[in-house]
Design a protein around this motif. Structure first.
Motif, PDB file in Angstrom:
ATOM      1  N   CYS A  90       0.832  -1.199   0.000  1.00  0.00           N
ATOM      2  CA  CYS A  90       0.000   0.000   0.000  1.00  0.00           C
ATOM      3  C   CYS A  90       0.867   1.249   0.000  1.00  0.00           C
ATOM      4  O   CYS A  90       2.050   1.210   0.349  1.00  0.00           O
ATOM      5  N   LYS A 121      -3.788   4.581  -6.283  1.00  0.00           N
ATOM      6  CA  LYS A 121      -3.710   3.174  -5.875  1.00  0.00           C
ATOM      7  C   LYS A 121      -4.107   2.265  -7.024  1.00  0.00           C
ATOM      8  O   LYS A 121      -5.059   2.528  -7.747  1.00  0.00           O
ATOM      9  N   SER A 128      -4.554   2.937   1.193  1.00  0.00           N
ATOM     10  CA  SER A 128      -3.423   3.740   1.647  1.00  0.00           C
ATOM     11  C   SER A 128      -3.476   3.968   3.153  1.00  0.00           C
ATOM     12  O   SER A 128      -4.545   3.970   3.761  1.00  0.00           O
TER      13      SER A 128
END
Length: 141
Positions: A90, A121, A128
């Motif tokens: 992430c 993303k 995140s």
């Protein structure tokens, strides 16, 4: 401020690897910043000392950018420091503040996280994570 005991149940259940990925506190003494310092001084110091900064964070952090630009509507916003964590898969956004804690800073960081998840993303990555770094005064007894 993301101590392992303070992680939400959903976040812990979503990704077991998140536990112990972050420390409760980080010591940035190696920057040797003069008092007083501001956010720009802190950011420049961290970039200049990136190797030491990443070693302090722990394993598997990859540096992406400083002042990472995200666009929401017709406005530009800038994430102070953006990393990627290989183990957690992430993005990790750092919001740096050289003054004391203010609740609105968390709102700003959450806004950045939503924009990163929506626009940056990748589908195979996890949501995140934000790290809010504020100045604290350590009192020695």
């Amino acid at each position: 401020m993301i101590g392992n005991t303070k992680l939400s149940t959903v976040l812990r259940e979503f990704n077991f690897g998140i536990i112990n990925a972050f420390k409760d506190s980080y010591i940035f003494d190696f920057l040797n910043l003069p008092e007083p310092y501001n956010e720009s001084d802190l950011q420049r110091g961290l970039i200049h000392q990136m190797k030491n900064f990443i070693l302090e964070l722990g394993k598997e952090f990859l540096f992406i950018a400083e002042e990472y630009k995200i666009q929401v509507g017709n406005s530009d916003f800038y994430v102070d420091l953006l990393f990627y964590h290989r183990g957690l898969q992430c993005l990790v956004a750092f919001e740096l503040k050289a003054d004391k804690f203010k609740p609105e800073h968390l709102g700003q960081l959450n806004f950045y996280l939503e924009a990163l998840d929506r626009d940056v993303k990748k589908d195979n990555e996890n949501p995140s994570i934000g790290v809010y770094c504020v100045k604290i005064k350590i009192v020695k007894w």
